[in-house]
Enzyme design. Sequence first.
Site, mmCIF file in Angstrom:
data_model
loop_
_atom_site.group_PDB
_atom_site.id
_atom_site.type_symbol
_atom_site.label_atom_id
_atom_site.label_comp_id
_atom_site.label_asym_id
_atom_site.label_seq_id
_atom_site.Cartn_x
_atom_site.Cartn_y
_atom_site.Cartn_z
ATOM 1 N N LYS A 11 0.767 -1.082 -0.024
ATOM 2 C CA LYS A 11 -0.053 -0.142 -0.032
ATOM 3 C C LYS A 11 1.001 1.362 0.080
ATOM 4 O O LYS A 11 2.114 1.141 0.316
ATOM 5 C CB LYS A 11 -1.057 -0.016 1.142
ATOM 6 C CG LYS A 11 -2.021 -1.069 1.242
ATOM 7 C CD LYS A 11 -2.875 -1.068 2.338
ATOM 8 C CE LYS A 11 -3.965 -2.383 2.262
ATOM 9 N NZ LYS A 11 -5.062 -2.170 3.570
ATOM 10 N N TYR A 51 -12.321 -2.317 -3.420
ATOM 11 C CA TYR A 51 -12.709 -2.546 -2.008
ATOM 12 C C TYR A 51 -14.294 -2.429 -1.792
ATOM 13 O O TYR A 51 -14.946 -2.345 -0.767
ATOM 14 C CB TYR A 51 -12.130 -1.571 -1.320
ATOM 15 C CG TYR A 51 -10.902 -1.807 -0.580
ATOM 16 C CD1 TYR A 51 -10.626 -3.139 0.007
ATOM 17 C CD2 TYR A 51 -9.800 -1.025 -0.943
ATOM 18 C CE1 TYR A 51 -9.539 -3.275 0.446
ATOM 19 C CE2 TYR A 51 -8.411 -1.340 -0.550
ATOM 20 C CZ TYR A 51 -8.096 -2.491 0.480
ATOM 21 O OH TYR A 51 -7.185 -2.888 0.706
ATOM 22 N N ASN A 114 -2.067 0.349 6.678
ATOM 23 C CA ASN A 114 -1.585 -0.882 7.347
ATOM 24 C C ASN A 114 -0.574 -1.732 6.390
ATOM 25 O O ASN A 114 -0.760 -2.746 6.286
ATOM 26 C CB ASN A 114 -2.636 -1.624 8.090
ATOM 27 C CG ASN A 114 -3.666 -2.193 6.942
ATOM 28 O OD1 ASN A 114 -3.500 -1.739 5.742
ATOM 29 N ND2 ASN A 114 -4.671 -2.919 7.262
ATOM 30 N N HIS A 117 -1.959 -5.471 1.458
ATOM 31 C CA HIS A 117 -3.432 -6.117 1.280
ATOM 32 C C HIS A 117 -3.001 -7.619 0.943
ATOM 33 O O HIS A 117 -2.265 -7.771 0.130
ATOM 34 C CB HIS A 117 -4.263 -5.344 0.344
ATOM 35 C CG HIS A 117 -5.237 -6.324 -0.248
ATOM 36 N ND1 HIS A 117 -6.516 -6.497 0.418
ATOM 37 C CD2 HIS A 117 -5.269 -7.396 -1.101
ATOM 38 C CE1 HIS A 117 -7.192 -7.346 -0.319
ATOM 39 N NE2 HIS A 117 -6.453 -7.643 -1.232
ATOM 40 N N GLU A 128 -9.853 -10.768 -7.601
ATOM 41 C CA GLU A 128 -8.792 -9.816 -7.341
ATOM 42 C C GLU A 128 -7.383 -9.898 -8.369
ATOM 43 O O GLU A 128 -7.255 -8.666 -8.803
ATOM 44 C CB GLU A 128 -8.263 -9.551 -5.925
ATOM 45 C CG GLU A 128 -9.265 -9.307 -4.954
ATOM 46 C CD GLU A 128 -8.664 -9.328 -3.342
ATOM 47 O OE1 GLU A 128 -9.370 -9.126 -2.407
ATOM 48 O OE2 GLU A 128 -7.471 -9.761 -2.994
HETATM 49 N N1 UDP Z 1 -9.843 -0.944 7.625
HETATM 50 C C1 UDP Z 1 -9.887 0.298 8.186
HETATM 51 N N2 UDP Z 1 -10.486 0.302 9.477
HETATM 52 C C2 UDP Z 1 -10.959 -0.638 10.056
HETATM 53 C C3 UDP Z 1 -10.837 -1.868 9.330
HETATM 54 C C4 UDP Z 1 -10.277 -2.130 8.083
HETATM 55 O O1 UDP Z 1 -9.320 1.378 7.703
HETATM 56 O O2 UDP Z 1 -11.642 -0.597 11.077
HETATM 57 C C5 UDP Z 1 -9.106 -1.084 6.193
HETATM 58 C C6 UDP Z 1 -7.626 -1.653 6.503
HETATM 59 O O3 UDP Z 1 -6.739 -0.719 5.573
HETATM 60 C C7 UDP Z 1 -7.750 -2.916 5.948
HETATM 61 C C8 UDP Z 1 -8.834 -2.707 4.993
HETATM 62 O O4 UDP Z 1 -9.607 -1.842 5.422
HETATM 63 O O5 UDP Z 1 -6.613 -3.542 5.660
HETATM 64 C C9 UDP Z 1 -9.724 -4.118 4.479
HETATM 65 O O6 UDP Z 1 -10.557 -4.750 5.860
HETATM 66 P P1 UDP Z 1 -10.231 -5.924 6.137
HETATM 67 O O7 UDP Z 1 -11.188 -6.384 7.184
HETATM 68 O O8 UDP Z 1 -10.714 -6.782 4.762
HETATM 69 O O9 UDP Z 1 -8.803 -6.385 6.576
HETATM 70 P P2 UDP Z 1 -7.484 -7.075 5.882
HETATM 71 O O10 UDP Z 1 -8.118 -8.387 5.035
HETATM 72 O O11 UDP Z 1 -6.709 -6.103 5.036
HETATM 73 O O12 UDP Z 1 -6.398 -7.520 6.978
#
Ligand code: UDP
Length: 141
Positions: A11, A51, A114, A117, A128
Site C-alpha cells: 500500500k 474494495y 497498514n 493487502h 482480485e
Molecule cells: N480498515 C480500516 N479500518 C477498520 C478496518 C479495516 O481502515 O476498522 C481498512 C484496512 O486498511 C484494511 C482494509 O480496510 O486492511 C480491509 O479490511 P479487512 O477487514 O478486509 O482487513 P485485511 O483483510 O486487510 O486484514
Amino acid sequence: MAAERTLSIIKPDAVAKNVIGQIYARFEAAGLKIIAARMTHLSKNEAEQFYAVHKDRPFFKDLVDFMVSGPVMIQVLEGENAIAKNRELMGATDPKKAEKGTIRADFADSIDANAVHGSDAPEAATIEIACFFPALSIYSR
Ligand code: UDP
C-alpha cells in the site's frame, strides 16, 4: 497440494517508506514466488471497485482516500497455501495487534495505513488477480 495464487498489494504507506524490497524478501523467504508485478497509482474508481465489499463500512471513504494517496505495488504470489501463508506474513489488520515479526507489526503505522493487502480466500484471490493482471501477464514457473 497444487500451487495456489494470491493477490498482494504493497500500500502507499509502505511504498513511501521504501520497503518494497524488504517485503519482497519476506515473500521469497517464505517460498512464495512473485509471478506478476506492477506499480501503479490507483484511481478513485479502481480503489472503490477493488474494495466494493466494504462499501457500506464506516471506514470505506478513508480507505479509498488512503489507497489513492500514492503509488502501490501490486503482485501475484504463487506457492503452496499462498493465501494463508501471505496472511500469516502480513499479520493482523491492526498493526498494534499484529504478531512480532509480521509485515504489519514491522512496517505499518495504523489500522488504516497498514502496509499490505492480501486476498483472504480463493474466490477473492481469483477476482482480485483478474482486476489487475490479464492471464498472459502472469508468469507461473
Ligand atoms: N480498515 C480500516 N479500518 C477498520 C478496518 C479495516 O481502515 O476498522 C481498512 C484496512 O486498511 C484494511 C482494509 O480496510 O486492511 C480491509 O479490511 P479487512 O477487514 O478486509 O482487513 P485485511 O483483510 O486487510 O486484514
